[in-house]
Design a protein around this motif. Structure first.
Motif, PDB file in Angstrom:
ATOM      1  N   LEU A  28       3.411   6.277  -5.294  1.00  0.00           N
ATOM      2  CA  LEU A  28       3.469   7.098  -7.017  1.00  0.00           C
ATOM      3  C   LEU A  28       2.781   7.272  -6.978  1.00  0.00           C
ATOM      4  O   LEU A  28       2.626   8.023  -7.771  1.00  0.00           O
ATOM      5  N   GLU A  29       1.185   7.188  -6.626  1.00  0.00           N
ATOM      6  CA  GLU A  29       0.128   8.032  -6.523  1.00  0.00           C
ATOM      7  C   GLU A  29       0.981   9.911  -6.753  1.00  0.00           C
ATOM      8  O   GLU A  29       0.912  10.934  -6.503  1.00  0.00           O
ATOM      9  N   ALA A  59       1.467  -1.272   0.426  1.00  0.00           N
ATOM     10  CA  ALA A  59      -0.196  -0.158  -0.076  1.00  0.00           C
ATOM     11  C   ALA A  59       0.752   1.429  -0.186  1.00  0.00           C
ATOM     12  O   ALA A  59       0.522   2.018  -1.113  1.00  0.00           O
ATOM     13  N   ARG A  60       1.555   1.339   0.507  1.00  0.00           N
ATOM     14  CA  ARG A  60       2.895   1.826   0.803  1.00  0.00           C
ATOM     15  C   ARG A  60       3.619   2.125  -0.339  1.00  0.00           C
ATOM     16  O   ARG A  60       3.254   3.679  -1.218  1.00  0.00           O
ATOM     17  N   ARG A  61       3.952   1.551  -1.242  1.00  0.00           N
ATOM     18  CA  ARG A  61       4.412   1.419  -2.728  1.00  0.00           C
ATOM     19  C   ARG A  61       3.529   2.705  -3.289  1.00  0.00           C
ATOM     20  O   ARG A  61       3.936   3.344  -4.220  1.00  0.00           O
ATOM     21  N   ASP A  62       2.212   1.951  -3.763  1.00  0.00           N
ATOM     22  CA  ASP A  62       0.783   2.429  -4.444  1.00  0.00           C
ATOM     23  C   ASP A  62       0.875   3.910  -3.596  1.00  0.00           C
ATOM     24  O   ASP A  62       0.957   4.873  -4.767  1.00  0.00           O
ATOM     25  N   ALA A 102       2.355  14.721  -7.691  1.00  0.00           N
ATOM     26  CA  ALA A 102       3.626  15.981  -7.867  1.00  0.00           C
ATOM     27  C   ALA A 102       3.748  16.460  -8.925  1.00  0.00           C
ATOM     28  O   ALA A 102       3.693  17.645  -9.295  1.00  0.00           O
ATOM     29  N   ASN A 103       3.681  15.780 -10.004  1.00  0.00           N
ATOM     30  CA  ASN A 103       4.259  16.165 -11.437  1.00  0.00           C
ATOM     31  C   ASN A 103       3.039  17.338 -11.603  1.00  0.00           C
ATOM     32  O   ASN A 103       2.907  17.960 -12.152  1.00  0.00           O
ATOM     33  N   GLN A 104       1.135  16.501 -11.500  1.00  0.00           N
ATOM     34  CA  GLN A 104      -0.057  16.969 -11.677  1.00  0.00           C
ATOM     35  C   GLN A 104       0.696  18.904 -11.090  1.00  0.00           C
ATOM     36  O   GLN A 104      -0.449  19.544 -11.943  1.00  0.00           O
ATOM     37  N   LEU A 105       1.131  19.338  -9.955  1.00  0.00           N
ATOM     38  CA  LEU A 105       0.842  20.439  -9.391  1.00  0.00           C
ATOM     39  C   LEU A 105       2.632  20.869 -10.074  1.00  0.00           C
ATOM     40  O   LEU A 105       2.901  22.006  -9.774  1.00  0.00           O
ATOM     41  N   GLY A 106       2.855  20.790 -11.195  1.00  0.00           N
ATOM     42  CA  GLY A 106       3.461  21.353 -11.502  1.00  0.00           C
ATOM     43  C   GLY A 106       5.624  21.257 -10.938  1.00  0.00           C
ATOM     44  O   GLY A 106       5.975  21.768 -11.239  1.00  0.00           O
ATOM     45  N   LEU A 107       4.904  20.280 -10.077  1.00  0.00           N
ATOM     46  CA  LEU A 107       6.296  19.520  -8.896  1.00  0.00           C
ATOM     47  C   LEU A 107       7.729  18.537 -10.174  1.00  0.00           C
ATOM     48  O   LEU A 107       7.056  17.658  -9.651  1.00  0.00           O
TER      49      LEU A 107
END
Ligand code: AMP
Ligand code: ZN
Ligand code: FE
Ligand code: FE
Length: 289
Positions: free
Chosen positions: A106-107, A100-103, A112-117
């Motif tokens: 990844l989320e 669950a931690r791995r998933d 982060a990438n969606q936020l532009g980070l």
């Protein structure tokens, strides 16, 4: 490391098997002579053997692990102490938590990438010193380190405050179990379940006793009263509460090395001293569990 002449205890320590910065064996050595110390990494027992091998303690340490439990208000972390956790039925649940931690991680990267980070999996794994998301217990402090390195935050704490703390834009839960499942399992397996930093539950102090009483019925055995991040008044109030409820009093620094700057093992922010008696009581409880 200890300023006191009589050896102390530290029942809450993180190594780089999860989100601490120090190798388990090195951490054990750095502690010097202690009464009792237990490694309590998040969702993993991977560092346990090396830590115990390297430790110079008066009592033989049990295994330990810190589990994140379902809780709607604040944060519910459970410290589990036991003599063979890694080969018990609880280990199966811990493996599920690791998945669950791995998933969740990844989320978190996606968000982060969606936020532009523009942080990458490679960078987060490098911060954790892990070849992949299952080899070690990778956590938010590793993301915090990468955010700081990119200049998106000024410090690890700032990265939590802006992005990673509960309720902030990158936060995503990873819990699978509640105390109603893990508590009875610990009782059955002879493990001692202790609520970590209980003020993080987000329950007002006036109703904390009632909550702890419910948890006790589900198998909770103790309360982390001597916590590195608490002040002497908070520690004292928690000791009184635990004694009222006939729950074990425990304590530890929650040392994470460079991932929690300024917080030392054994002495916390300088005012922590978990007495030998706390270790004795834990071992006594384990011996009759
Ligand atoms: P994780 O297991 O990935 O959810 O990360 C948990 C770790 O993040 C714990 O070691 C905490 O000390 C740290 N942490 C959680 N919330 C905060 C916060 N608001 N500020 C600083 N550190 C935090
Ligand atoms: Zn941690
Ligand atoms: Fe915790
Ligand atoms: Fe912790």
């Amino acid at each position: 490391m200890s300023a006191s002449s009589s050896p102390l205890c530290d029942l809450h320590l993180h190594s780089n098997a999860s989100d601490g910065s120090v190798e388990p064996g090195q951490l054990a050595q750095d502690l010097g002579h202690v009464h009792l110390a237990v490694l309590t990494d998040h969702d993993t027992l991977a560092g346990s053997a090396a830590f115990r091998d390297g430790l110079d303690s008066e009592l033989t340490p049990p295994e330990g692990v810190e589990l994140s439990l379902n809780w709607s208000g604040g944060t519910f972390h459970l410290l589990v102490y036991g003599n063979s956790i890694s080969t018990s039925d609880l280990a199966t649940n811990i493996e599920r938590l690791a998945l669950a931690r791995r998933d969740r991680n990844l989320e978190l990267l996606d968000r982060a990438n969606q936020l532009g980070l523009s942080i990458t999996e490679t960078e987060v794994l490098a911060a954790a010193g892990a070849p992949d998301f299952l080899a070690k217990s990778v956590g938010r402090p590793h993301f915090a380190r990468v955010l700081v390195d990119h200049g998106y935050a000024e410090s690890i704490q700032d990265a939590f405050d802006r992005y990673l703390a509960k309720g902030r834009p990158l936060y995503s839960p990873k819990t699978l179990f509640g105390i109603e499942e893990i508590g009875p399992m610990c009782v059955e397996l002879g493990f001692v379940a202790v609520i970590a930093h209980p003020l993080s539950l987000g329950v007002p102090f006036s109703s904390l006793g009632a909550r702890l009483r419910e948890f006790k019925q589900m198998g909770l055995a103790g309360v982390e009263c001597f916590y590195g991040g608490y002040d002497p008044k908070q520690r004292g109030e928690l000791v009184d509460l635990a004694r009222d409820l006939d729950l074990l009093v425990t304590g530890g620094s929650d040392f994470h090395g460079t991932f929690k700057p300024g917080l030392a093992a054994l002495t916390g922010y300088g005012d922590l001293a978990v007495p030998a008696e706390v270790g004795d009581n834990l071992m006594e409880r384990l011996s009759r569990a």
